[in-house]
Design a protein around this motif. Structure first.
Motif, PDB file in Angstrom:
ATOM      1  N   PRO A  57     -26.142 -14.481 -17.743  1.00  0.00           N
ATOM      2  CA  PRO A  57     -25.902 -15.917 -17.690  1.00  0.00           C
ATOM      3  C   PRO A  57     -27.026 -16.720 -18.350  1.00  0.00           C
ATOM      4  O   PRO A  57     -28.205 -16.406 -18.168  1.00  0.00           O
ATOM      5  CB  PRO A  57     -25.836 -16.208 -16.185  1.00  0.00           C
ATOM      6  CG  PRO A  57     -25.353 -14.930 -15.593  1.00  0.00           C
ATOM      7  CD  PRO A  57     -25.975 -13.845 -16.428  1.00  0.00           C
ATOM      8  N   PRO A  95     -17.545 -17.203 -21.281  1.00  0.00           N
ATOM      9  CA  PRO A  95     -17.911 -18.486 -20.644  1.00  0.00           C
ATOM     10  C   PRO A  95     -17.924 -18.396 -19.117  1.00  0.00           C
ATOM     11  O   PRO A  95     -18.693 -19.091 -18.460  1.00  0.00           O
ATOM     12  CB  PRO A  95     -16.821 -19.442 -21.147  1.00  0.00           C
ATOM     13  CG  PRO A  95     -16.390 -18.864 -22.459  1.00  0.00           C
ATOM     14  CD  PRO A  95     -16.455 -17.373 -22.264  1.00  0.00           C
ATOM     15  N   ASN A 124     -21.109 -17.778 -17.926  1.00  0.00           N
ATOM     16  CA  ASN A 124     -22.053 -18.764 -18.444  1.00  0.00           C
ATOM     17  C   ASN A 124     -22.822 -18.261 -19.675  1.00  0.00           C
ATOM     18  O   ASN A 124     -24.017 -18.473 -19.797  1.00  0.00           O
ATOM     19  CB  ASN A 124     -23.017 -19.208 -17.328  1.00  0.00           C
ATOM     20  CG  ASN A 124     -23.796 -20.452 -17.709  1.00  0.00           C
ATOM     21  OD1 ASN A 124     -23.338 -21.241 -18.536  1.00  0.00           O
ATOM     22  ND2 ASN A 124     -24.991 -20.617 -17.133  1.00  0.00           N
ATOM     23  N   ASP A 136     -22.946 -18.828 -23.662  1.00  0.00           N
ATOM     24  CA  ASP A 136     -22.547 -19.831 -24.642  1.00  0.00           C
ATOM     25  C   ASP A 136     -22.216 -19.110 -25.951  1.00  0.00           C
ATOM     26  O   ASP A 136     -23.046 -18.364 -26.480  1.00  0.00           O
ATOM     27  CB  ASP A 136     -23.731 -20.805 -24.816  1.00  0.00           C
ATOM     28  CG  ASP A 136     -23.441 -21.870 -25.853  1.00  0.00           C
ATOM     29  OD1 ASP A 136     -22.250 -22.165 -26.064  1.00  0.00           O
ATOM     30  OD2 ASP A 136     -24.406 -22.384 -26.442  1.00  0.00           O
TER      31      ASP A 136
END
Ligand code: PLP
Length: 408
Positions: A102, A125, A128, A130
């Motif tokens: 993450p 996603p 988390n 990107d």
């Protein structure tokens, strides 16, 4: 007696990993169809469990047939280590989930395989991560995004289905200056044509279901690279469980014996077919990195010394209706969601590589609805060209702006 390791691809594909076949004189790799492996000597069992002695305990971890497959691909890719999976998507997802955490950022290109694209859009996603999607044909944008900082650069080249080329060496140089790990999907090229590790990629992975197996009869995946990264990915797989089945490994090993001669033939067939289609009036555009008209032909020539691969795509004059009329006319092609087999296989992205992607998203990705992906088999190319000609020139076929016969 110690046997030297095979040095050249053709020999590695045939002999790699086969120096320690079990006693009994078998010349072929036996299928170790066994979940576990027994030990009468508890000390020996414990040594294997602690990794002090290399042997097998449980097939979710390691299996002797699976190990031969891993060794062949490891040699062909020039890697330190390799770990196999139940499918190509298992190899990709395990690699991403094992190495990303993450808060990380990953830079990739828009034209990844449909399943990979879905993984990047839907599942990363959620933890988390990107994901930054760059224009595949814009190296300046890719480099700028890498310089903004990222944990991983995820590449695929040539891409599916429009055969764009990413310059691995150039991208890896930038990625390494920022400390990112470079992963390359080499499914389309195969190690016969392109060796991403030699070009600076840290990891190389495959859907073995395609060219490596080559016979469209077994699913599998594999990741190759340095020992530490492969161990991290292996550890994730041994616990999450997407291990390659020994029978599938046997089929992949058997298929790989002919990898080099298959790929050489497919390279040659594909180039001739692409050249034929390029000058045909019923064809709007041909995407094949071996054509001089391909925008990244020079990069492809440099990084694919073995050849340009067996897959191409072409755009018919017309729309999706033209594809629906054309495909059923082909006699020597499976209409199926697959590629890399000994038989020619065709399909539109809407039902194959990008079935998970909506029509508007396909358009945004630059995938025309009149595109056909054509994976050349090992047939005689004269038959394949004659087959394409009759399908393109059949009465009622969409020619350039007409519905009649193409006069040629
Ligand atoms: C088919 C394919 C995959 C997925 O492999 P599976 O074995 O079907 O899971 C990944 N990448 C590329 C480029 C592919 O063509």
């Amino acid at each position: 007696m110690h046997k030297p390791q095979p040095q050249q691809s053709g020999t590695q594909a045939v002999w790699g990993g086969e120096e320690h076949l079990p006693a009994g004189g078998t010349t072929q790799v036996p299928i170790a169809q066994s979940v576990s492996f027994g030990y009468d000597d508890l000390d020996q069992w414990q040594e294997v469990a602690l990794g002090q002695r290399s042997d097998h305990i449980y097939s979710r971890n390691t299996n002797p047939t699976v190990a031969v497959f891993e060794e062949k691909v490891r040699l062909l890719e020039g890697a330190e280590a390799a770990v196999s999976f139940a499918s190509g998507m298992a190899a990709i997802s395990n690699t991403l989930f094992a190495l990303l955490k993450p808060g990380d950022r990953i830079v990739t290109v828009k034209d990844t395989y449909g399943g990979t694209n879905q993984l990047l859009r839907e599942f990363l996603p959620r933890i988390n991560v990107d994901v930054c999607y760059c224009d595949t044909a814009d190296p300046a944008q890719i480099e700028a995004e890498i310089r903004r900082g990222c944990r991983m650069v995820y590449l695929e080249t040539p891409t599916n289905p429009t055969l764009k080329i990413v310059d691995i060496e150039r991208t890896a140089r930038v990625a390494h200056s920022t400390g990112a790990t470079v992963v390359t999907d080499n499914t389309f090229a195969t190690p016969i044509n392109q060796r991403p590790l030699d070009l600076g990629s840290d990891l190389v992975l495959h859907s073995a279901s395609k060219f490596l197996g080559g016979h469209a009869d077994a699913l599998g995946g594999i990741v190759c690279g340095p020992k530490d990264l492969i161990h991290t990915i292996y550890h994730y797989r041994e616990i999450t469980g997407a291990a390659l089945d020994p029978f599938a490994a046997y089929l992949l090993i058997r298929g790989m014996k002919t990898l080099q001669i298959r790929v050489e033939r497919q390279n040659a067939n594909a180039l001739k077919i692409a050249q034929y289609l390029e000058q045909h009036p019923a064809i709007a555009r041909v995407c094949y990195p071996g054509l001089e008209t391909h925008p990244q032909h020079e990069v492809a020539k440099r990084q694919m010394p073995g050849g340009f691969g067996g897959v191409m795509s072409f755009v018919l004059e017309g729309d999706y209706e033209a594809v629906k009329a054309f495909l059923p006319r082909l006699h020597f092609a499976h209409r199926a969601a697959n590629l890399g087999a000994v038989e020619t296989t065709v399909g539109p992205p809407a039902t194959t590589s990008h079935v998970e992607v909506s029509a508007p998203d396909r358009a945004a990705m630059g995938i025309p609805e009149a595109l056909v992906r054509y994976s050349t088999g090992i047939e005689d190319v004269r038959d394949l060209i004659a087959d394409l000609r009759q399908a393109l020139e059949a009465p009622g076929n969409p020619g350039p702006g007409s519905s009649g016969n193409v006069a040629r």
